[in-house]
Motif scaffolding. Sequence first.
Motif, short mmCIF file in Angstrom:
data_model
loop_
_atom_site.label_atom_id
_atom_site.label_comp_id
_atom_site.label_asym_id
_atom_site.label_seq_id
_atom_site.Cartn_x
_atom_site.Cartn_y
_atom_site.Cartn_z
N GLN A 69 0.82 -1.21 0.00
CA GLN A 69 0.00 0.00 0.00
C GLN A 69 0.86 1.26 0.00
O GLN A 69 0.53 2.23 -0.69
CB GLN A 69 -0.93 0.00 1.21
CG GLN A 69 -2.01 -1.04 1.14
CD GLN A 69 -2.84 -1.07 2.40
OE1 GLN A 69 -3.03 -0.06 3.07
NE2 GLN A 69 -3.35 -2.25 2.74
N LYS A 102 0.86 4.07 -2.95
CA LYS A 102 0.58 5.48 -2.64
C LYS A 102 1.73 6.37 -3.09
O LYS A 102 1.52 7.46 -3.62
CB LYS A 102 0.32 5.67 -1.15
CG LYS A 102 -0.08 7.09 -0.83
CD LYS A 102 -0.58 7.25 0.56
CE LYS A 102 -1.04 8.69 0.78
NZ LYS A 102 -1.56 8.91 2.10
N LYS A 103 2.95 5.90 -2.89
CA LYS A 103 4.11 6.66 -3.32
C LYS A 103 4.09 6.84 -4.84
O LYS A 103 4.40 7.91 -5.34
CB LYS A 103 5.39 5.94 -2.87
CG LYS A 103 6.61 6.79 -2.94
CD LYS A 103 7.74 6.16 -2.18
CE LYS A 103 8.91 7.09 -2.27
NZ LYS A 103 9.75 7.07 -1.12
N ASN A 112 1.51 9.47 -5.97
CA ASN A 112 1.88 10.86 -5.70
C ASN A 112 2.83 11.44 -6.74
O ASN A 112 3.15 12.61 -6.68
CB ASN A 112 2.51 10.99 -4.31
CG ASN A 112 1.51 10.79 -3.20
OD1 ASN A 112 0.31 10.98 -3.40
ND2 ASN A 112 1.99 10.40 -2.04
#
Length: 112
Positions: free
Chosen positions: A20, A24-25, A28
């Motif tokens: 996760q 998410k990284k 972004n």
Amino acid sequence: MINLYACIMIFSAFIASISQILLKKSANKEYKSFINEYINPLVITGYFLLTSSMLLNIVAYRGVNYKLGPVLNATSYVFVLVLGHIILCEKITCKKIAGMILIIIGIIVFNI
């Protein structure tokens, strides 16, 4: 006595948490094209780890009661909070800490 299968399930939750964080990284970041958003090392590794986590869960359920599985998987919320703070520099608020305490208390009460 520590149940090996319970340890596998907690490790699986940790692997899913890493997945996760990687996803998410990746989300972004800005990418040149739509395809590059999905075909990059972070996403590929994230989905590989997520698949590995699911396979580990299947193995773990061989020795863990079905009612205990979701309780052990709740540890992933704690892992995500800690990893998000370390890797993504996310703030840990009082509400997040309260939520984590409730999750940990729930796990302990369930196992008593």
